[in-house]
Structure formats: structure tokens, C-alpha cells
Motif scaffolding. Structure first.
Motif, PDB file in Angstrom:
ATOM      1  N   UNK A  45       0.760  -1.370  -0.168  1.00 19.56           N
ATOM      2  CA  UNK A  45       0.097   0.082  -0.090  1.00 19.56           C
ATOM      3  C   UNK A  45       0.956   1.090  -0.032  1.00 19.56           C
ATOM      4  N   UNK A  46       0.595   2.156  -0.496  1.00 20.79           N
ATOM      5  CA  UNK A  46       1.240   3.564  -0.796  1.00 20.79           C
ATOM      6  C   UNK A  46       0.394   4.590  -0.975  1.00 20.79           C
ATOM      7  N   UNK A  47       0.930   5.884  -0.724  1.00 13.93           N
ATOM      8  CA  UNK A  47       0.110   6.969  -0.888  1.00 13.93           C
ATOM      9  C   UNK A  47       0.184   7.941  -2.144  1.00 13.93           C
ATOM     10  N   UNK A  48       1.605   7.775  -2.843  1.00 12.56           N
ATOM     11  CA  UNK A  48       2.059   8.561  -3.695  1.00 12.56           C
ATOM     12  C   UNK A  48       1.779  10.206  -3.253  1.00 12.56           C
ATOM     13  N   UNK A  49       1.842  10.511  -2.173  1.00  9.68           N
ATOM     14  CA  UNK A  49       1.398  11.785  -1.565  1.00  9.68           C
ATOM     15  C   UNK A  49       2.518  12.499  -2.231  1.00  9.68           C
ATOM     16  N   UNK A  50       2.051  13.765  -2.554  1.00 11.58           N
ATOM     17  CA  UNK A  50       0.789  14.291  -2.310  1.00 11.58           C
ATOM     18  C   UNK A  50      -0.525  14.166  -2.978  1.00 11.58           C
ATOM     19  N   UNK A  51      -0.352  13.195  -3.920  1.00  8.06           N
ATOM     20  CA  UNK A  51      -1.129  12.742  -5.219  1.00  8.06           C
ATOM     21  C   UNK A  51      -2.196  11.892  -4.631  1.00  8.06           C
ATOM     22  N   UNK A  52      -3.449  11.603  -5.243  1.00 13.11           N
ATOM     23  CA  UNK A  52      -3.926  10.442  -5.188  1.00 13.11           C
ATOM     24  C   UNK A  52      -4.816  10.265  -3.603  1.00 13.11           C
ATOM     25  N   UNK A  53      -5.303  11.141  -3.192  1.00 14.08           N
ATOM     26  CA  UNK A  53      -5.635  10.906  -1.991  1.00 14.08           C
ATOM     27  C   UNK A  53      -6.885   9.965  -1.798  1.00 14.08           C
ATOM     28  N   UNK A  54      -7.021   9.181  -0.822  1.00 15.79           N
ATOM     29  CA  UNK A  54      -8.207   8.129  -0.929  1.00 15.79           C
ATOM     30  C   UNK A  54      -9.412   8.728  -0.567  1.00 15.79           C
ATOM     31  N   UNK A  55     -10.542   7.995  -1.109  1.00  9.41           N
ATOM     32  CA  UNK A  55     -11.768   8.235  -0.712  1.00  9.41           C
ATOM     33  C   UNK A  55     -12.051   8.138   0.676  1.00  9.41           C
TER      34      UNK A  55
END
Length: 275
Positions: free
Chosen positions: A215-225
Motif C-alpha cells: 500500500x502506498x500514498x504517492x502523496x501528495x497525489x491520489x488522496x483516498x476516498x
């Protein structure tokens, strides 16, 4: 005005790891900034992160930032959209940076046919070079694959993959997932897996064996629902862990534990068994 960050969720029942984030793009510049982000992450049960580079400046920063906090590791490479000019100087610098003590992967590299920033030929040449570097360095390869599934798989097959391959922000359907699983690749799911309209990705996430997902965030992009569109940060990986558990009809603690164990194996991290 910048949108407000999502609330920090309830702490996960077992610690997990954010396998792909960009702490610099999240606004971190100093050791204190990194610590603040990791403190928020830890309060949600995200024990450690891998911060990832996309150009030389980011690679230098990631390697340095990984020494500021024991909860941070780094991956370095040149992003495919930045390979239009990728010569000896850039290659030499990346080769130097991958020797860093807390650099745990070569990435992100791969192919991106969505943006028209670098010619496909230049991307493929750089991708082949990064594959070779990962094999020489004995590090996992972290792949960026956007609208380039067939060419990514073809190049990997032609070059021969390193021992461990991670598909960052996996975006394929069930058939693509089956092919990757059969090849022994690891699929990393970002906040996109929680999007309600991502039905093909949902199907893919359900079929991946427990030992082959991250599991990843790719933050600051693709913020979860349900916070899509707001700034992302590593603590939001806890939302994705819960969303993935729901999709797979598994206990949250089991998914969190699988994420942690898989990340520790893939990136050769010391074990953390409690939050």
C-alpha cells in the motif's frame, strides 16, 4: 487557497508501511518537517515510509532525508517523463546515490505514455538502464507505468527483471494483475483503489495473493476516498489499508500486517511488530 488535509484517521489495529510517497512534494524541506509528517503518519498506524525521487534534485534530497528520521527510507531514479535528457552525468549521479545506506530501491522508473514530456524511445532506453542498475545494485525496481502496460512488460521480459519488481500505483485490470502475479511482481495499491468508479482496479486488488501487494500514498497525489482531491500525506495510507481490507473482505489488521511484512521483505527493512 490550498485545500485542507484530510483528518488523521483512527490508528490502524496493526502497523503498516507507506511504500511510495514524496515527502518533498508534501512540503517537507527540513528534518523538522519530515519528523512532523512521520509523527502524523505514526499516529494513524503508518510506521515507516519510502520517499521516492523523480529527478536528480529530488534524489539527492530523498537520500539525505532518509538519514534525518529512522522511519524514513529512500528510492532514487529519474522519472520517465524526465528522461528526454538523460546522459552520463545523470547516470553517474544516480549510481552514486543508490549506494546510500538507507536507499532501498531504484525508482521510480518505467514508462509514461500519458504525458508528452519525453519521447518513448528515450524513456525505454532509460528504463533499460535502470533495470540493469537495480540488478547491479541488488535493489528492488520500483516501476512507474502509465498507459504503457504492454511495453513495460515487454521491456522487463527482454532485459530480464531484477529479483524484486514493484509496480507502483498499480493501474491495470485483473488480466494485467494476473500476468504480474504470475511473473512474481509485487503490486502496490494507492488511494485510487478506494475510488468508487475504479471497478477494474477493484477486481485486480481482490485477486492478488497476500504476499504480493503493498500500500502506498504517492502523496501528495491520489488522496483516498472520501477525501479525493485534497492534499495527500503518508497518514492517509491508513484509509487505503481499510479500503483494501473492505474490497478483499479481510480483517483490517490482517491487511495491515501483510502490507508491513511485504514491505519489510521487499525493501529489506528491520521488522516492526507493534505500533
Amino acid at each position: 487557497m490550498r485545500a485542507e488535509r484530510p483528518p488523521v484517521p483512527e490508528r490502524l489495529p496493526a502497523p503498516a508501511i507507506d511504500s511510495h510517497t514524496h515527502l518533498d512534494a508534501c512540503g517537507a524541506a527540513t528534518a523538522a518537517d519530515v519528523t512532523a509528517i512521520l509523527d502524523r503518519a505514526e499516529s494513524a498506524g503508518i510506521a515507516r515510509v519510502v520517499t521516492v525521487a523523480d529527478d536528480l534534485a529530488a534524489a539527492r534530497w530523498a537520500a539525505q532525508a532518509s538519514t534525518w528520521d529512522d522511519r524514513v527510507y529512500a528510492a532514487v531514479a529519474i522519472h520517465p517523463t524526465r528522461t528526454k535528457e538523460f546522459g552520463d552525468a545523470e547516470r553517474s549521479e544516480v549510481e552514486r546515490l543508490v549506494t546510500g545506506e538507507r536507499v532501498v530501491a531504484v525508482g521510480e522508473t518505467g514508462l509514461d505514455y500519458y504525458w508528452d514530456y519525453s519521447p518513448p524511445e528515450a524513456q525505454q532506453e532509460a528504463f533499460r538502464w535502470h533495470i540493469d542498475l537495480a540488478k547491479r545494485a541488488g535493489l528492488p525496481l520500483m516501476i512507474h507505468d502509465r498507459e504503457a502496460h504492454e511495453d513495460v512488460l515487454r521491456v522487463l521480459d527482454e532485459e530480464g527483471p531484477p529479483e524484486t519488481v514493484v509496480f507502483h500505483c498499480f493501474s491495470g485490470d485483473a488480466e494485467m494483475a494476473r500476468r504480474c502475479v504470475a511473473a512474481g511482481y509485487v503490486l502496490s495499491f494507492a488511494g485510487t483503489v478506494t475510488f468508487r468508479n475504479a471497478r477494474a482496479l477493484h477486481e485486480a486488488a481482490r485477486l492478488v495473493p497476500a504476499e504480493q501487494f503493498l500500500v502506498e500514498t504517492d502523496a501528495p497525489f491520489l488522496t483516498p476516498h472520501p477525501y479525493r482531491g485534497r492534499p495527500n500525506e503518508p497518514y492517509c495510507a491508513a484509509y487505503t489499508v481499510r479500503g483494501l481490507a473492505d474490497l478483499r473482505e479481510e480483517r483490517i489488521e490482517d491487511v495491515a500486517d501483510a502490507v508491513r511484512r511485504n514491505a519489510e521483505r521487499v525493501f529489506r527493512l528491520p521488522s516492526v511488530t507493534s505500533g
